[in-house]
Design an enzyme around this catalytic site. Sequence first.
Site, mmCIF file in Angstrom:
data_model
loop_
_atom_site.group_PDB
_atom_site.id
_atom_site.type_symbol
_atom_site.label_atom_id
_atom_site.label_comp_id
_atom_site.label_asym_id
_atom_site.label_seq_id
_atom_site.Cartn_x
_atom_site.Cartn_y
_atom_site.Cartn_z
ATOM 1 N N ASP B 465 -13.702 1.231 -43.626
ATOM 2 C CA ASP B 465 -14.311 1.670 -42.217
ATOM 3 C C ASP B 465 -15.288 0.997 -41.703
ATOM 4 O O ASP B 465 -15.891 1.529 -40.959
ATOM 5 C CB ASP B 465 -14.690 3.404 -42.815
ATOM 6 N N HIS B 466 -15.294 -0.382 -41.663
ATOM 7 C CA HIS B 466 -16.120 -1.093 -41.010
ATOM 8 C C HIS B 466 -15.174 -2.069 -40.008
ATOM 9 O O HIS B 466 -14.866 -3.146 -40.263
ATOM 10 C CB HIS B 466 -16.951 -1.931 -41.991
#
Lengths: 207, 529
Positions: B465-466
Amino acid sequence: MNKRAASKTGAFAAIRRRDLLVGIGVVALLAGSGIALETSIAAADSGAPPVAFIQLSQFITGADLTDGPAMARAWTQLSALDTGFPAAVAHLHSAVASAGFKAMADFLASPLAKDAAVLKTVSAITAAWYLGYTGTPGSLTMTDNTGFVTYTGALMWRPTAGLMVIPTYSLGATNYWVDPPAGTAIPKNIKRDWTGSTPRASSHKDA
Amino acid sequence: MAETFDADVIVVGSGALGSNAAYELAKAGKSVILMEAGVRIPRWKIVESYRNSSRRSNYNAPYPDMPWAHTSYDDGYIENTGSFDFHPGMLKLVGGTTWHWAAAAWRYLPVDMKLKSTYGVGRDWPIGYDELEPYYQRGEEALGVVGVDAQDQSGQNGAPSPRRSKPYPLPAEGKTYMFQALEAGLSPLGFNFIHEPVARVTQPYDGRPACAGNNNCMPVCPIGAMYSGDVHADHAVAAGAELLTDATAYKLEKGEGGKIIAVHYRTSTGADVRLTARAFIIAANGLETPKLLLISDVANSSDQVGRNLMDHSGIGMQFFADEPVWPGRGPIQQGGIFNRREGPHRRNYAAIKHALANNAPNVPVTDRLIKMGVFGPELDRRILEDASKWVDVSTVFEMLPHAENRVQPSTTRKDALGVPMLKVHYDIDDYVKAARPVAVDDFHTFVKGMNGQLIQISEGFQNRDHIMGTVIMGSDPKDSVVDGDCRTHDHKNLFLATTGVIPASGVINPTLTGVALAIRMADLIAREV
């Protein structure tokens, strides 16, 4: 809910609710003392949790399980996930009652615990009450077949109560987490403060 | 007659980056409109939603998922065409995805920003660490970051790094016993344990209470000790900004001279609105920002918009220690093992970060035992024993930008407003694949060092999720979307506040860097409009 249950009159439904309340009172008395054969008559088609399911849940978990709405959710959802579940509950309840088991340990030591179909039912009931949900969570999706049963009432918290957090709750004030629970075997080279971290690398390859 | 505008600056997206930019601009006396596709929802409702959810490990589940403002896990929101199922956990509501980010607030190392010139791979940033450092400090002060000043965060056990001009705003929280126990077991083997700087305050700060260790940083901190972007959305409103919810931007309108002159948004009731401004900041996360640019046909003379998509794709491992280490006490993560964050190996394979998860492990422990056929009183005994010894390592890899890894507007699926949803193509490259066995070797060393028992090592790779790279920063307009100020090369009044600008990923959670860049950008815009 099946069509037959849905077609029942309001008066009949009211009676069934009254029966259920009586049933819960009875099983509350019976909890921890095995299952009586005469209470093994299922009422699966009413939509309400039958006494057999309530008693089996208590027998399998060793817990009182007094949360009526949670009981109703567990029953409804497990029945929806597996149309054979009500019959399996009736069968297992009858078998447990007939065998006269007083505790789950008796069941686990019996040949009945070798029966795959029976274990499937035991597993479904255990999972619902220990995990607090039914079904199998999907990955990276907003839709799966899970259903909520209970949060703080989930029995997986019971063994670690006071030792680990039920997430969203707390065990104390800021930094309560520095000390382990009493009785923990603490290594001699423990370093409680951050200045003790990152000691000079000694031997690890590529470090 | 003088030209009039609806606002000096319009910010699209009310997450941590957009809200910090909006606040800085409003504080500087500019008129600001802050737009949000989703709704505003109070914390207590999210907490109750979580407690009543059957999806305990789904961090999007407690949040609104609406046909016009989806969470990223909504079926159909992202169509994948690559070999990897790219599904970061993203939210659309006031405050954005920092509602469930666990608040890791790292700075990049200077060398992270010079990856190409140092190690010959990937790209360099067009700006250096020294230019960003004052804004890192301001970002840390805005978010209330706690940290240990005297650590070498490169993981090399050297002098404190990266350089700081001031101490952390707040002192670090106490070290969890689990972290202590693992450090005691593994640091003698040469593994360097690093505290994670984090926007989870240790004393009352900016209206937030000190962390009480509720162990639920994801999916929602129940008490607001952990920073979330709504803090600065509120600050922006208090400073005079106007917050528009239920406002999905679907078009940026180009005017003369290469300027953007308006943003068009649509509401859930079907109303279409056109707003004008002197400058525009798109802060709609690393997927939605490039999508808006692409469907508006702006800022893409380089053909790089949406390309170079990077996550810190990772792997995980769980094992039992030989003695209780007691996870599930305190915040859900506190740092990890950083030996491979930096070093010459980055010429050949990805940098690696091993983070130590501290979540109460009751769900995976219990689920595992039930599947093993453990029932009755033995189940309770085993839950206690297994949970107390459970160690969960979450590992991430440095990614390199590749043009083929990209996000595009879907050509087949639209949301309820008629706005295209997303199509993603994402493959894991050999730079990362070559690092995997190194990380797995570390895993086995960890288990052995703790006299432990391996439970499992994850298959394949996992989302982290980056989101980075999709509106990539660079000095050359031919191969990048924005310059070092996050200004688009093609439109001098269009700025992008998203971690999508990051051109070299390192291994650290990028949100603080995004906030620092957003504040720096706001300073620049405040001087220009």
